[in-house]
Structures are given as C-alpha cells and as structure tokens.
Scaffold this motif. Sequence first.
Motif, short mmCIF file in Angstrom:
data_model
loop_
_atom_site.label_atom_id
_atom_site.label_comp_id
_atom_site.label_asym_id
_atom_site.label_seq_id
_atom_site.Cartn_x
_atom_site.Cartn_y
_atom_site.Cartn_z
N VAL A 99 0.84 -1.19 0.00
CA VAL A 99 0.00 0.00 0.00
C VAL A 99 0.88 1.25 0.00
CG1 VAL A 99 -1.83 1.22 1.24
CG2 VAL A 99 -1.72 -1.29 1.33
N GLN A 100 0.53 2.25 -0.81
CA GLN A 100 1.22 3.54 -0.81
C GLN A 100 2.71 3.42 -1.13
OE1 GLN A 100 -0.01 4.65 3.24
NE2 GLN A 100 -1.13 6.35 2.35
N SER A 131 -0.13 7.82 -6.59
CA SER A 131 -0.97 8.43 -5.57
C SER A 131 -1.86 9.47 -6.24
CB SER A 131 -0.12 9.10 -4.49
OG SER A 131 0.60 10.19 -5.04
N THR A 170 -4.49 -0.84 -3.56
CA THR A 170 -5.29 -0.16 -2.55
C THR A 170 -5.27 -0.98 -1.25
OG1 THR A 170 -7.34 -1.30 -3.14
CG2 THR A 170 -6.81 0.74 -4.33
#
Length: 331
Positions: free
Chosen positions: A106-107, A113, A136
């Motif tokens: 994630v991220q 983003s 996600t």
Amino acid sequence: MKKLLLLCCLLAVLIPIGSAQMAVPGQGVAGMNVDNVVELELLTETEIADKIKKGWTSVLVPTGGTEIRGPHAVIGVHTILASHRAIESAKRLGKTIVAPTLPFAVQATGGPSANNWNKFLEDGTTAPDAGAIQVTADVFKGIQQGAVESLAYVGFKDIFLMGDHGGGQDQMKQVADEMTAKLAPRGVKVYYVPDFYQKTHDDIDMYMYNHRLPIAGHGGMMETAEMMYWEPSPYAYVRPIYKTVPYSGNSDDIDGWKARKDGVATPAAGAGARGAGGGGGGRGGTPVATVYPTGNPHPATKEIGKDLAEIGISNTVNQIKALMAQAKGAN
C-alpha cells in the motif's frame, strides 16, 4: 575378455550407487536435501504435504514492496529484504515454511498516488518516476486474507503475517485478528508480527545513531548496506554509483534526529529520518519528484549490512517465539 569382464563389474558397482543417491528419502535431484528447504515455492506439493505431516505447521507470510529507491538501488528493495529476513528467521525457528513474498504494498513511494496521478493527467508530458507498483488497502487486505485461507486449507496451523513496508501494517493486523476468529474452530491461529518492521527500524535507527552513520531515508544507508550484504554477486542489487549519487533530505543530521526523537526539536520539513513520510514505506523523508534517494547511502558497507540484517532477524525470531509461547499458555 578380462578387460570386458572388469568393465562390467565396475558398472555393476557404480550404477546402484547412483540410483541409491537419487532414492534417499528427503532428498531431491542431485542429492538436494529437501529437509533444509523452507521456501514454499521451491517445494513440490508432495514435499509440502510430507513436511506438514512431520510437524512443519508454522508458516511465515512476508510482504515486500516495489517502489523507487534512487538510481543506485533496485526497486525490489522491500521484497528482497523481507524475503531474506523471513527465510533466515524460519531456519532459526525450525520446522517453519516461508510463503512467497508479496511484492506489492500500500502507498508505494513514486506510485500513482492521487496527487502524482492528477499532476500527470494535467500536464500530460512528464511521466511519473519509473518503477513503483502499489495496490489499494482493500485489495492488499484481500490478498492477505486469501493467503491465510489457502495456507490454512493446506494444513498450516500457525500463520504469521509480516511486512517490510509501512503501508499495509494496519491491514495485516486486521487480517490476523479477523482470520483467527474465523479459523479458530479448525485449530488455526493467525499472528501479526510488528517487530519485523517497527522495532527493527527503531533498533536500526539507534544502531546508526550510535555508530554516527546517516539515519534512514529511502535508498539511504540502512537499506543500501543490507542489500549489499544479501547480494548474490557485487552490484546485483546496489550499483557502484551508490558512493557518489546525490541525495536529498537531512539524514546526515544525526544529532538533529536524536533531538527530534527525544522531542527536543520539531522535525524539519522533508526530513530524511524515518517517520517523516516516505509514502507509507516508513524509510524516508517526504516523497519528492526526483530519482534521487532521500538518505545518504555513501558510507554503506556489506559488513554494516550484516549487522542490520541480524537486528531484523533476531527481532522476528524473538517475537514469534514469544507469540507462540503466549498462545500456548492461553490454551
């Protein structure tokens, strides 16, 4: 005639020896000892089933990540470190298997983003930094759930979730709690191992401080050194330009890092120390639109990397043993 007879006798002796080597229980092709293999992906289905019957009912589920690390380090840093630490931890624990490491988190720093993606759509000319792949939180959680269910179905009883990337830690904990409740009637327990990530990074930060070395930073000292330690050959994971590559952030401000850690000073914007941002990866400063790392990798050595790897492995083994003891006591 005598020579022919001698040759036949020699073949009669050698052929059974070669056949016996291939047939030794627990060994595979060319004498490979399957008993020493802990990687799930390197075992056959029959070998896995045999190990489970012999009590190999613990399995580690590591998560890595794919994100930018500067021009000197490969984008699979998180995945490579997570895999090596998990495999070595499993060997020390004994009768423990390691599932394939998930390379998406994630991220991811440099990933699509909302801000980066919108900017790309607006200008349409400048492509994002190359390399990052992210999913996600919901997708990540679903993958973790699927892995747990699959491993429980096979016959594993103690399943440990751990990740080398900051993004996804909350989801792993949620899955551990939820799947333990779901699978408890089948005698399966799922554990979250936070020390694989948080305590290890905290301890490594202090190691850096005590040795007066640059602290944290994406592509910086801590991961560059450990990648050098795990490299199968020189420059396989870290290119030689690590000695000169420009970097951003303030990872060289060692005393400033300690002051901020102790609450004496306010963290500087874009600080290179871990915890200042890092796109959820937790190993760098605020993400910047540059291919440069956010920490100083120049002093990295293979010897330092060995020390850092040991910190992560020891923390993982110690916490898993504690979790197992706690679960045994509760039962």
